[in-house]
Design a protein around this motif. Structure first.
Motif, PDB file in Angstrom:
ATOM      1  N   TYR A   1      -7.879   7.055  -0.688  1.00  9.84           N
ATOM      2  CA  TYR A   1      -8.291   6.313   0.504  1.00  9.84           C
ATOM      3  C   TYR A   1      -7.658   4.922   0.507  1.00  9.84           C
ATOM      4  O   TYR A   1      -7.163   4.468   1.536  1.00  9.84           O
ATOM      5  CB  TYR A   1      -9.814   6.201   0.578  1.00  9.84           C
ATOM      6  CG  TYR A   1     -10.268   5.248   1.659  1.00  9.84           C
ATOM      7  CD1 TYR A   1     -10.173   5.605   3.001  1.00  9.84           C
ATOM      8  CD2 TYR A   1     -10.746   3.981   1.343  1.00  9.84           C
ATOM      9  CE1 TYR A   1     -10.554   4.728   4.001  1.00  9.84           C
ATOM     10  CE2 TYR A   1     -11.131   3.106   2.338  1.00  9.84           C
ATOM     11  CZ  TYR A   1     -11.031   3.472   3.657  1.00  9.84           C
ATOM     12  OH  TYR A   1     -11.402   2.597   4.643  1.00  9.84           O
ATOM     13  N   LYS A   2      -7.680   4.257  -0.637  1.00  9.61           N
ATOM     14  CA  LYS A   2      -7.103   2.904  -0.707  1.00  9.61           C
ATOM     15  C   LYS A   2      -5.607   2.922  -0.408  1.00  9.61           C
ATOM     16  O   LYS A   2      -5.091   2.013   0.234  1.00  9.61           O
ATOM     17  CB  LYS A   2      -7.392   2.276  -2.065  1.00  9.61           C
ATOM     18  CG  LYS A   2      -8.840   1.864  -2.211  1.00  9.61           C
ATOM     19  CD  LYS A   2      -9.119   1.179  -3.516  1.00  9.61           C
ATOM     20  CE  LYS A   2     -10.598   0.838  -3.593  1.00  9.61           C
ATOM     21  NZ  LYS A   2     -10.967   0.178  -4.821  1.00  9.61           N
ATOM     22  N   VAL A   3      -4.916   3.952  -0.866  1.00 10.64           N
ATOM     23  CA  VAL A   3      -3.485   4.077  -0.573  1.00 10.64           C
ATOM     24  C   VAL A   3      -3.281   4.269   0.932  1.00 10.64           C
ATOM     25  O   VAL A   3      -2.449   3.596   1.544  1.00 10.64           O
ATOM     26  CB  VAL A   3      -2.844   5.241  -1.365  1.00 10.64           C
ATOM     27  CG1 VAL A   3      -1.438   5.535  -0.875  1.00 10.64           C
ATOM     28  CG2 VAL A   3      -2.831   4.931  -2.850  1.00 10.64           C
ATOM     29  N   ALA A   4      -4.057   5.168   1.525  1.00 11.31           N
ATOM     30  CA  ALA A   4      -3.932   5.429   2.966  1.00 11.31           C
ATOM     31  C   ALA A   4      -4.290   4.181   3.775  1.00 11.31           C
ATOM     32  O   ALA A   4      -3.625   3.864   4.774  1.00 11.31           O
ATOM     33  CB  ALA A   4      -4.833   6.595   3.366  1.00 11.31           C
ATOM     34  N   GLU A   5      -5.315   3.461   3.343  1.00  9.29           N
ATOM     35  CA  GLU A   5      -5.716   2.227   4.019  1.00  9.29           C
ATOM     36  C   GLU A   5      -4.604   1.181   3.934  1.00  9.29           C
ATOM     37  O   GLU A   5      -4.269   0.530   4.930  1.00  9.29           O
ATOM     38  CB  GLU A   5      -7.004   1.689   3.381  1.00  9.29           C
ATOM     39  CG  GLU A   5      -7.491   0.392   3.985  1.00  9.29           C
ATOM     40  CD  GLU A   5      -8.676  -0.183   3.239  1.00  9.29           C
ATOM     41  OE1 GLU A   5      -9.542  -0.765   3.923  1.00  9.29           O
ATOM     42  OE2 GLU A   5      -8.746  -0.069   2.002  1.00  9.29           O
ATOM     43  N   THR A   6      -4.013   1.046   2.765  1.00  4.80           N
ATOM     44  CA  THR A   6      -2.930   0.078   2.578  1.00  4.80           C
ATOM     45  C   THR A   6      -1.724   0.436   3.449  1.00  4.80           C
ATOM     46  O   THR A   6      -1.111  -0.444   4.065  1.00  4.80           O
ATOM     47  CB  THR A   6      -2.520   0.022   1.089  1.00  4.80           C
ATOM     48  OG1 THR A   6      -3.679  -0.282   0.306  1.00  4.80           O
ATOM     49  CG2 THR A   6      -1.465  -1.023   0.845  1.00  4.80           C
TER      50      THR A   6
ATOM     51  N   LYS B   1      -6.487   4.896  14.081  1.00  2.00           N
ATOM     52  CA  LYS B   1      -6.384   6.350  13.893  1.00  2.00           C
ATOM     53  C   LYS B   1      -6.079   6.679  12.428  1.00  2.00           C
ATOM     54  O   LYS B   1      -6.695   7.581  11.853  1.00  2.00           O
ATOM     55  CB  LYS B   1      -5.285   6.914  14.800  1.00  2.00           C
ATOM     56  CG  LYS B   1      -5.114   8.406  14.693  1.00  2.00           C
ATOM     57  CD  LYS B   1      -3.995   8.894  15.604  1.00  2.00           C
ATOM     58  CE  LYS B   1      -3.762  10.393  15.408  1.00  2.00           C
ATOM     59  NZ  LYS B   1      -2.588  10.854  16.143  1.00  2.00           N
ATOM     60  N   ALA B   2      -5.142   5.957  11.832  1.00  2.00           N
ATOM     61  CA  ALA B   2      -4.780   6.204  10.429  1.00  2.00           C
ATOM     62  C   ALA B   2      -5.959   5.914   9.499  1.00  2.00           C
ATOM     63  O   ALA B   2      -6.213   6.661   8.550  1.00  2.00           O
ATOM     64  CB  ALA B   2      -3.572   5.353  10.032  1.00  2.00           C
ATOM     65  N   LEU B   3      -6.695   4.845   9.782  1.00  2.00           N
ATOM     66  CA  LEU B   3      -7.872   4.513   8.965  1.00  2.00           C
ATOM     67  C   LEU B   3      -8.967   5.572   9.132  1.00  2.00           C
ATOM     68  O   LEU B   3      -9.629   5.954   8.153  1.00  2.00           O
ATOM     69  CB  LEU B   3      -8.415   3.129   9.324  1.00  2.00           C
ATOM     70  CG  LEU B   3      -7.548   1.943   8.900  1.00  2.00           C
ATOM     71  CD1 LEU B   3      -8.114   0.639   9.449  1.00  2.00           C
ATOM     72  CD2 LEU B   3      -7.434   1.871   7.387  1.00  2.00           C
ATOM     73  N   ALA B   4      -9.153   6.062  10.354  1.00  2.47           N
ATOM     74  CA  ALA B   4     -10.158   7.103  10.598  1.00  2.47           C
ATOM     75  C   ALA B   4      -9.787   8.390   9.861  1.00  2.47           C
ATOM     76  O   ALA B   4     -10.651   9.056   9.283  1.00  2.47           O
ATOM     77  CB  ALA B   4     -10.293   7.362  12.090  1.00  2.47           C
ATOM     78  N   GLU B   5      -8.503   8.743   9.878  1.00 10.58           N
ATOM     79  CA  GLU B   5      -8.049   9.933   9.147  1.00 10.58           C
ATOM     80  C   GLU B   5      -8.286   9.777   7.649  1.00 10.58           C
ATOM     81  O   GLU B   5      -8.702  10.720   6.983  1.00 10.58           O
ATOM     82  CB  GLU B   5      -6.576  10.199   9.431  1.00 10.58           C
ATOM     83  CG  GLU B   5      -6.301  10.742  10.810  1.00 10.58           C
ATOM     84  CD  GLU B   5      -4.809  10.887  11.107  1.00 10.58           C
ATOM     85  OE1 GLU B   5      -3.982  10.654  10.208  1.00 10.58           O
ATOM     86  OE2 GLU B   5      -4.486  11.234  12.260  1.00 10.58           O
TER      87      GLU B   5
END
Length: 192
Positions: free
Chosen positions: A115-120, A154-158
């Motif tokens: 999640y942290k990678v995707a958030e970053t 959208k990316a954060l929601a995913e």
């Protein structure tokens, strides 16, 4: 009396000499295992070396990420205006993502790390997109920034849904086992 003193001195010397020649053994009271300290020390040293190797590898990877960032930022120096700003945002974003991926790799790629990678990644992409919008004017610029924000959301929601899916999959397997037990009692309760 002199004989006792002489006997005690010789016995002490003999014991000290023997202790110096033979490695001492220790008994592990938990396991009852008799091992020489040298074997334990060797094991500890090997473990310490493995930990040190992992730390050295992590530090080398981190140093490489920082060197890549400095090189990318140096390439931005030849640019000017907003193109330079976009280039610098891209370099900084790439550095942040690489560090997040390195930390995730170090922690074992669990749901939280992913999640942290995707958030970053989402935030880095947003910063770059927002900077690109500065080339535009008026309604076009406003629409560009709204689109950049929508893409980030959208990316954060995913990323959040992926994290929840992993967590619910783990919880689902537990609740399934719990449901089996409760359905058995529920059936026997209705059979009365």
């Amino acid at each position: 009396m002199k004989m006792n003193a002489l006997y005690a001195a010789l016995s002490g010397a003999f014991l000290l000499g023997t202790a110096a020649l033979c490695p001492a053994q220790t008994t592990n009271t938990a396991t009852g295992d008799n091992t020489a300290p040298s074997a334990t020390t060797t094991h500890r040293t090997a473990t310490h070396k493995a930990d040190a190797g992992a730390r050295d590898e992590y530090k080398a990877d981190k140093d490489k990420i920082e060197a890549d960032y400095k090189q990318a930022k140096a390439q931005c120096k030849s640019m000017s205006g907003n193109a330079k700003d976009v280039c610098e945002k891209q370099a900084k974003g790439d550095e942040k993502v690489a560090k997040a991926e390195l930390d995730a790799k170090r922690k074992g790629n669990d749901a939280s790390s992913d999640y942290k990678v995707a958030e970053t990644k989402a935030k880095a992409n947003y910063d770059v997109a927002k900077e690109k919008c500065d080339d535009m004017k008026g309604k076009e610029k406003s629409a560009c920034k709204k689109q950049a924000k929508a893409d980030e959301d959208k990316a954060l929601a995913e990323a959040k849904s992926l994290r929840k899916n992993v967590a619910s999959a783990n919880g689902h397997s537990r609740s399934k086992a719990g449901d089996m037990g409760s359905s058995t009692t529920g059936t026997s309760g209705t059979a009365k």
